[in-house]
Design a protein around this motif. Structure first.
Motif, PDB file in Angstrom:
ATOM      1  N   TYR A  44      91.952  15.460  55.636  1.00 19.72           N
ATOM      2  CA  TYR A  44      90.515  15.204  55.521  1.00 19.72           C
ATOM      3  C   TYR A  44      89.669  16.360  56.047  1.00 19.72           C
ATOM      4  CZ  TYR A  44      86.208  12.630  55.089  1.00 19.72           C
ATOM      5  OH  TYR A  44      84.965  12.239  54.698  1.00 19.72           O
ATOM      6  N   HIS A  47      87.382  18.811  54.156  1.00 18.09           N
ATOM      7  CA  HIS A  47      86.029  18.504  53.671  1.00 18.09           C
ATOM      8  C   HIS A  47      84.937  18.986  54.632  1.00 18.09           C
ATOM      9  CE1 HIS A  47      82.579  16.486  52.013  1.00 18.09           C
ATOM     10  NE2 HIS A  47      82.512  15.653  53.032  1.00 18.09           N
ATOM     11  N   HIS A  71      79.705  15.400  60.286  1.00 25.58           N
ATOM     12  CA  HIS A  71      78.831  14.547  59.467  1.00 25.58           C
ATOM     13  C   HIS A  71      79.491  13.251  59.000  1.00 25.58           C
ATOM     14  CE1 HIS A  71      80.785  16.345  55.877  1.00 25.58           C
ATOM     15  NE2 HIS A  71      80.402  15.234  55.280  1.00 25.58           N
ATOM     16  N   ASP A  72      80.828  13.203  58.976  1.00 25.37           N
ATOM     17  CA  ASP A  72      81.490  11.986  58.498  1.00 25.37           C
ATOM     18  C   ASP A  72      82.129  11.150  59.603  1.00 25.37           C
ATOM     19  OD1 ASP A  72      80.989  11.736  55.782  1.00 25.37           O
ATOM     20  OD2 ASP A  72      82.559  13.174  55.233  1.00 25.37           O
ATOM     21  N   ASP A 138      77.299  18.609  51.803  1.00 24.62           N
ATOM     22  CA  ASP A 138      78.279  17.528  51.668  1.00 24.62           C
ATOM     23  C   ASP A 138      78.436  17.154  50.197  1.00 24.62           C
ATOM     24  OD1 ASP A 138      79.901  15.249  52.324  1.00 24.62           O
ATOM     25  OD2 ASP A 138      78.101  13.992  52.262  1.00 24.62           O
ATOM     26  N   ASN A 142      81.622  17.515  47.615  1.00 26.00           N
ATOM     27  CA  ASN A 142      82.128  16.312  46.942  1.00 26.00           C
ATOM     28  C   ASN A 142      82.103  16.485  45.423  1.00 26.00           C
ATOM     29  OD1 ASN A 142      82.784  14.879  49.236  1.00 26.00           O
ATOM     30  ND2 ASN A 142      80.771  13.891  49.386  1.00 26.00           N
TER      31      ASN A 142
HETATM   32 MN    MN Z   1      81.151  14.020  53.625  1.00 27.00          MN
END
Ligand code: MN
Length: 713
Positions: A44, A47, A71-72, A138, A142
């Motif tokens: 992950y 990202h 941010h996540d 972001d 994505n």
């Molecule tokens: Mn994100």
């Protein structure tokens, strides 16, 4: 992308900066996302790393990069926002919180107006522009990795990107981000169209690039030759833009004149025209494609010369010529550019805001230490608006400080009228609650509930205000109409006039006399007290004996009763009716009274205790409310009977008792016999209190057995 590569990049544009915070954020993010994998199968952490990389390319500050790294974590790990605040401070936490909030919004495939509102809402929701920048980074990553998602998600995310995020990037002057977001969305939303344009472009890519290279070289040479100082740039139109143009103009790609473009930036207006001359001397201009926005600037002050020419090998291309100053304005007035492209007009305010935002982004890129500046700067792009959601995700834009009532009326008038309560974000709130950006509002309604006058003080939208006022007016009119009808009926009964016998034409005629279009308006006017029932009746039935000049029956009755002009009894809402005290009970001031509309004799006023009023023969419909008014010094004659022992001097005691309570005796009669006496006495009294004083002082007299008021004189 390795973290150390990013560090290297940041050290390049921010030499000597302490990057400990960013390093800690990286470590934290690694540990929090440890076991997680992306749908691509990669760890992950890839990202957030890519997101930070994008932010680093924008040359953003370490706080923003740290926020990008984290941010996540709130959305996807067990860390909450408090944890982030504790570990990384309020600034980072605020950005992470903002990004999380936007991420939770569900933007349901909105129509154009909605999309515009959502874009504004996203911008209004953030208090730090870096929230939007992180969100865009972001979204960009994505979109770059969208292939791993289900087709369904691809569609939803691509749609949202095209409708919401690409235009936001555009507003922020981030042309590169916008272009990439658009082309990526295009690929998923319209794969066929995408492939078509891409193939068409691909097949001539090499040719196009060589062509631009060639033309650029030629233009530079010509400019030098003519001593025109110039910077020359070449560009190929982006896929999505080409597609838009093809669809809009129903043309083939070979007819897109600005597929390839050259921009010449020079030093003066004179040289702009000189450069245009050189271009037109070199290549044949396409008729109708020359636009002089220098002589006639666009309303948004955009200035430039545009022309399309047929270049080498018959290839058309566009040429834009402008001064450095014009170039700067064209770049900064990003909203103006946007306005033209979208064919949509922005309010001037918007243009100012976006021009300002554009500056902001530039400062951010140019300033040595923009972080500090940014952290103290709060965005309030739309301070006069608040963006709220229906439970289904529709955005409702309301003025600042709007309440759930405004929201309810924005949904539908009936929802507003029947609104009884509201839930905001799942919690019950009072109707005066002030809505905030991003609030999701549910309105509870009850069909039998209706607006309250108090609401007028709560609402902020003119829509809600008007709807509430209208509702109240309608209600009042309905009431007034009913009252008006009853008043007229009562008045008519008084004179034995049967309203039903009066023709509709006569009603119409009289209504018109009063300036009313409808007969109902006449009734309403009566109910509001604008017109007097007696006069209306007089016009309806001219034979009624109330013609001007004739002594009115009221006067007659008053005279007969010996009443002064200061009539002591008033009928609710009437001040000129015939009113008299009923002889049967002879009510006096202070007593509870009720009016009775007699046949042709005006209103008889009875004591509430009067048996006649209770009598069933009295039609309840003919009762009317009356009250005591006027000066308190009207005097009533009341007859009393005293039952007494027969003793010497009693009559003298009675008269002195009456005068001791300031009353006059109008008449006194005594009858005696068998040690007993009856004394009839008529006294002047002012009101009930006065009467009671007389009665009790009479009762205190030695030998007085009983005092009775005579109800039937
Ligand atoms: Mn994100």
């Amino acid at each position: 992308m390795q973290f150390e590569d990013i560090i290297g990049k940041v050290e390049e544009y921010r030499p000597g900066e302490d990057l400990a915070l960013l390093r800690r954020a990286y470590q934290f993010s690694v540990s929090q996302h440890a076991e997680q994998k992306r749908l691509s199968g990669e760890p992950y952490i890839i990202h957030p790393l890519e997101v930070v990389h994008i932010l680093a390319e924008m040359k953003l500050d370490p706080v923003c990069l740290a926020a990008g790294m984290l941010h996540d974590v709130v959305e996807d790990t067990r860390t909450n926002i408090e944890g982030v605040r504790r570990e990384f401070g309020p600034e980072v936490a605020r950005i992470v919180e903002g990004v999380t909030k936007i991420g939770r919004m569900k933007f349901t495939s909105p129509e154009e107006q909605q999309a515009e509102n959502v874009r504004k809402m996203v911008l209004a929701m953030v208090d730090d522009i870096r929230v939007v920048l992180v969100k865009l980074a972001d979204r960009l990553h994505n979109m770059r990795t969208l292939e791993y998602l289900t087709p369904e998600k691809q569609q939803r995310i691509a749609r949202e990107t095209l409708d919401i995020y690409a235009p936001i990037a555009h507003r922020l002057g981030m042309g590169k981000v916008r272009g990439e977001l658009e082309d990526l969305s295009f690929r998923y939303l319209d794969p066929e169209g995408f492939t078509e344009v891409k193939k068409a472009l691909e097949s001539r890519r090499k040719v196009n690039e060589e062509f631009l290279q060639d033309v650029r070289g030629q233009v530079e040479a010509k400019m030098r030759e003519m001593s025109i100082p110039a910077r020359v740039e070449g560009r190929i139109k982006r896929l999505y833009s080409i597609r838009q143009k093809l669809l809009r103009q129903h043309i083939g790609i070979e007819q897109v004149y600005d597929l390839l473009a050259i921009r010449i930036v020079t030093d003066s207006v004179k040289n702009c025209y000189a450069a245009l001359g050189v271009i037109h001397n070199t290549w044949r201009p396409v008729p109708g494609r020359i636009k002089d926005f220098i002589a006639i600037p666009r309303p948004n002050l955009y200035q430039s010369l545009h022309t399309s020419v047929i270049g080498p090998h018959g290839q058309p291309f566009e040429v834009q010529i402008r001064t450095e100053e014009m170039h700067r304005i064209a770049e900064e007035g990003i909203a103006a550019h946007w306005k033209y492209k979208d064919g949509r007009s922005l309010e001037e305010q918007d243009e100012e805001r976006f021009a300002w935002l554009r500056h902001l982004v530039e400062w951010q890129q140019e300033m040595r230490d923009p972080g500090e500046f940014l952290s103290t700067l709060k965005i309030d792009l739309y301070p006069e608006e608040v963006y709220t959601f229906t439970p289904k995700g529709k955005v409702i834009v309301l003025p600042r400080d709007a309440t759930p009532i405004d929201f309810a009326y924005a949904i539908h008038t009936e929802v507003g009228h029947h609104c009884v309560g509201a839930k905001v974000n799942g919690r019950i709130v009072p109707l005066k609650y002030r809505l905030r950006n991003g609030d999701i509002i549910e309105i509870a309604t009850k069909t039998d509930h209706s607006p309250s006058r108090d609401w007028l003080a709560m609402v902020k939208t003119s829509r809600a205000r008007n709807k509430i006022k209208h509702w109240i007016n309608v209600q009042q009119r309905t009431q007034a109409l009913e009252i008006g009808k009853r008043l007229l009926e009562k008045e008519a009964r008084k004179y034995d006039i049967v309203l039903k016998k009066i023709s509709p034409e006569d009603f119409q005629r009289v209504s018109r006399d009063y300036g009313c279009t409808l007969v109902d308006d006449l009734y309403a006017g009566l109910g509001y007290g604008k017109f007097a029932a007696r006069q209306v009746l007089g016009k309806l039935s001219p034979s009624m004996p109330l013609e001007p000049g004739q002594p009115s029956r009221l006067t007659t009755v008053k005279r007969a009763l010996g009443l002064s002009r200061d009539i002591a009894i008033q009928v609710h809402g009437h001040d000129d009716l015939m009113v008299y005290r009923a002889k049967c009970c002879n009510p006096i001031r202070g007593e509870e009274i009720t009016g009775y509309i007699t046949r042709g004799k005006g209103i008889a006023v009875h004591s509430r205790r009067c048996p006649n009023v209770q009598n069933l023969l009295y039609d309840a419909d003919r009762r009317i409310d009356v009250e005591w008014v006027g000066p308190k010094y009207s005097v009533y004659a009341v007859k009393l009977i005293l039952y007494t022992q027969d003793r010497q001097g009693l009559l003298a005691d009675v008269t002195s008792a009456i005068s001791s309570v300031h009353s006059n005796i109008q008449n006194i009669e005594a009858r005696t016999g068998d040690n007993e006496a009856n004394i009839d006495v008529t006294v002047d009294i002012v009101d009930l209190d006065h009467l009671e004083k007389i009665v009790s002082s009479l009762r205190r007299i030695d030998g007085v057995l009983q005092v009775e008021r005579v109800m039937h004189p």
